[in-house]
Design a protein around this motif. Structure first.
Motif, PDB file in Angstrom:
ATOM      1  N   ARG A  38       0.846  -1.196   0.000  1.00 29.28           N
ATOM      2  CA  ARG A  38       0.000   0.000   0.000  1.00 29.28           C
ATOM      3  C   ARG A  38       0.880   1.244   0.000  1.00 29.28           C
ATOM      4  O   ARG A  38       1.887   1.296   0.702  1.00 29.28           O
ATOM      5  CB  ARG A  38      -0.877   0.046   1.251  1.00 29.28           C
ATOM      6  CG  ARG A  38      -1.766  -1.141   1.416  1.00 29.28           C
ATOM      7  CD  ARG A  38      -3.040  -0.934   0.693  1.00 29.28           C
ATOM      8  NE  ARG A  38      -3.958  -2.012   1.041  1.00 29.28           N
ATOM      9  CZ  ARG A  38      -5.091  -2.195   0.445  1.00 29.28           C
ATOM     10  NH1 ARG A  38      -5.473  -1.393  -0.519  1.00 29.28           N
ATOM     11  NH2 ARG A  38      -5.864  -3.181   0.786  1.00 29.28           N
ATOM     12  N   VAL A  39       0.476   2.240  -0.761  1.00 28.86           N
ATOM     13  CA  VAL A  39       1.210   3.498  -0.844  1.00 28.86           C
ATOM     14  C   VAL A  39       0.226   4.642  -0.657  1.00 28.86           C
ATOM     15  O   VAL A  39      -0.873   4.610  -1.198  1.00 28.86           O
ATOM     16  CB  VAL A  39       1.911   3.651  -2.213  1.00 28.86           C
ATOM     17  CG1 VAL A  39       2.663   4.968  -2.303  1.00 28.86           C
ATOM     18  CG2 VAL A  39       2.847   2.486  -2.478  1.00 28.86           C
ATOM     19  N   ASP A  40       0.619   5.648   0.117  1.00 26.75           N
ATOM     20  CA  ASP A  40      -0.192   6.846   0.240  1.00 26.75           C
ATOM     21  C   ASP A  40       0.728   8.057   0.164  1.00 26.75           C
ATOM     22  O   ASP A  40       1.893   7.995   0.563  1.00 26.75           O
ATOM     23  CB  ASP A  40      -0.975   6.860   1.556  1.00 26.75           C
ATOM     24  CG  ASP A  40      -2.055   7.936   1.565  1.00 26.75           C
ATOM     25  OD1 ASP A  40      -2.618   8.234   0.495  1.00 26.75           O
ATOM     26  OD2 ASP A  40      -2.334   8.487   2.641  1.00 26.75           O
ATOM     27  N   VAL A  41       0.187   9.154  -0.352  1.00 24.63           N
ATOM     28  CA  VAL A  41       0.924  10.399  -0.492  1.00 24.63           C
ATOM     29  C   VAL A  41       0.132  11.486   0.216  1.00 24.63           C
ATOM     30  O   VAL A  41      -1.094  11.558   0.075  1.00 24.63           O
ATOM     31  CB  VAL A  41       1.105  10.770  -1.987  1.00 24.63           C
ATOM     32  CG1 VAL A  41       1.894  12.061  -2.133  1.00 24.63           C
ATOM     33  CG2 VAL A  41       1.773   9.635  -2.731  1.00 24.63           C
ATOM     34  N   SER A  42       0.831  12.313   0.984  1.00 24.53           N
ATOM     35  CA  SER A  42       0.129  13.402   1.653  1.00 24.53           C
ATOM     36  C   SER A  42      -0.476  14.334   0.617  1.00 24.53           C
ATOM     37  O   SER A  42       0.029  14.461  -0.502  1.00 24.53           O
ATOM     38  CB  SER A  42       1.085  14.167   2.578  1.00 24.53           C
ATOM     39  OG  SER A  42       2.144  14.743   1.842  1.00 24.53           O
ATOM     40  N   GLY A  43      -1.559  14.982   0.988  1.00 22.67           N
ATOM     41  CA  GLY A  43      -2.252  15.873   0.070  1.00 22.67           C
ATOM     42  C   GLY A  43      -1.383  17.010  -0.434  1.00 22.67           C
ATOM     43  O   GLY A  43      -1.565  17.505  -1.542  1.00 22.67           O
ATOM     44  N   ASN A  44      -0.409  17.432   0.383  1.00 19.35           N
ATOM     45  CA  ASN A  44       0.487  18.498  -0.049  1.00 19.35           C
ATOM     46  C   ASN A  44       1.648  17.972  -0.890  1.00 19.35           C
ATOM     47  O   ASN A  44       2.490  18.739  -1.344  1.00 19.35           O
ATOM     48  CB  ASN A  44       1.000  19.299   1.158  1.00 19.35           C
ATOM     49  CG  ASN A  44       1.870  18.478   2.091  1.00 19.35           C
ATOM     50  OD1 ASN A  44       2.181  17.314   1.834  1.00 19.35           O
ATOM     51  ND2 ASN A  44       2.273  19.087   3.197  1.00 19.35           N
ATOM     52  N   GLY A  45       1.693  16.645  -1.079  1.00 18.18           N
ATOM     53  CA  GLY A  45       2.715  16.032  -1.926  1.00 18.18           C
ATOM     54  C   GLY A  45       4.093  15.934  -1.310  1.00 18.18           C
ATOM     55  O   GLY A  45       5.044  15.514  -1.969  1.00 18.18           O
TER      56      GLY A  45
END
Length: 135
Positions: A38-45
């Motif tokens: 699983r990978v997630d990226v913060s909304g601010n990148g």
């Protein structure tokens, strides 16, 4: 795809990759040396978080600074990590464990614990937070 138009993938080569919307490889993130699931990226990148494939039985979650290819931090948890989720501003990370407990960095403890107790009847554990002060 994130708002930036970038796609993040986890591959059999034990890396996370960032692609543009045309399919061009922009960056490869290394250092975890285990198959990611699983990978997630913060909304601010600014931050990338990943959990390992369930079969690995890893109790680690991994965090990269989006601007650097090297691993920023490894978070060791009490149970096998099954998912990760970063907040929009990248200051908090929730880590779901196979023990059906979600851990969060200490700043999110009270908000997250209350929400989880309502929905699951279980209280959240607390994990070490992402150190954003290290460059």
């Amino acid at each position: 795809l994130k708002a930036s138009g970038h796609l993040f993938t986890a591959g059999d080569d034990l890396t996370i990759k960032r692609w543009d919307s045309a399919g061009k490889l922009l960056q490869t993130y290394t250092g975890a040396a285990v198959l990611m699931h699983r990978v997630d990226v913060s909304g601010n990148g600014a931050w990338i978080a990943a959990s390992t494939a369930p079969a690995s039985n890893s109790k680690n979650a991994f965090v990269w600074s989006a601007n650097k290819a090297a691993l920023h931090q490894t978070l060791v948890t009490p149970a096998v990590v099954v998912d990760v989720s970063l907040t929009v501003d990248g200051t908090r990370l929730a880590i779901a464990g196979a023990d059906q407990v979600v851990g969060a960095d200490p700043r999110a403890e009270h908000i997250l614990a209350a929400a989880l107790e309502v929905h699951t009847g279980k209280q959240a554990g607390v994990m070490p937070g992402i150190r954003t002060d290290v460059q």
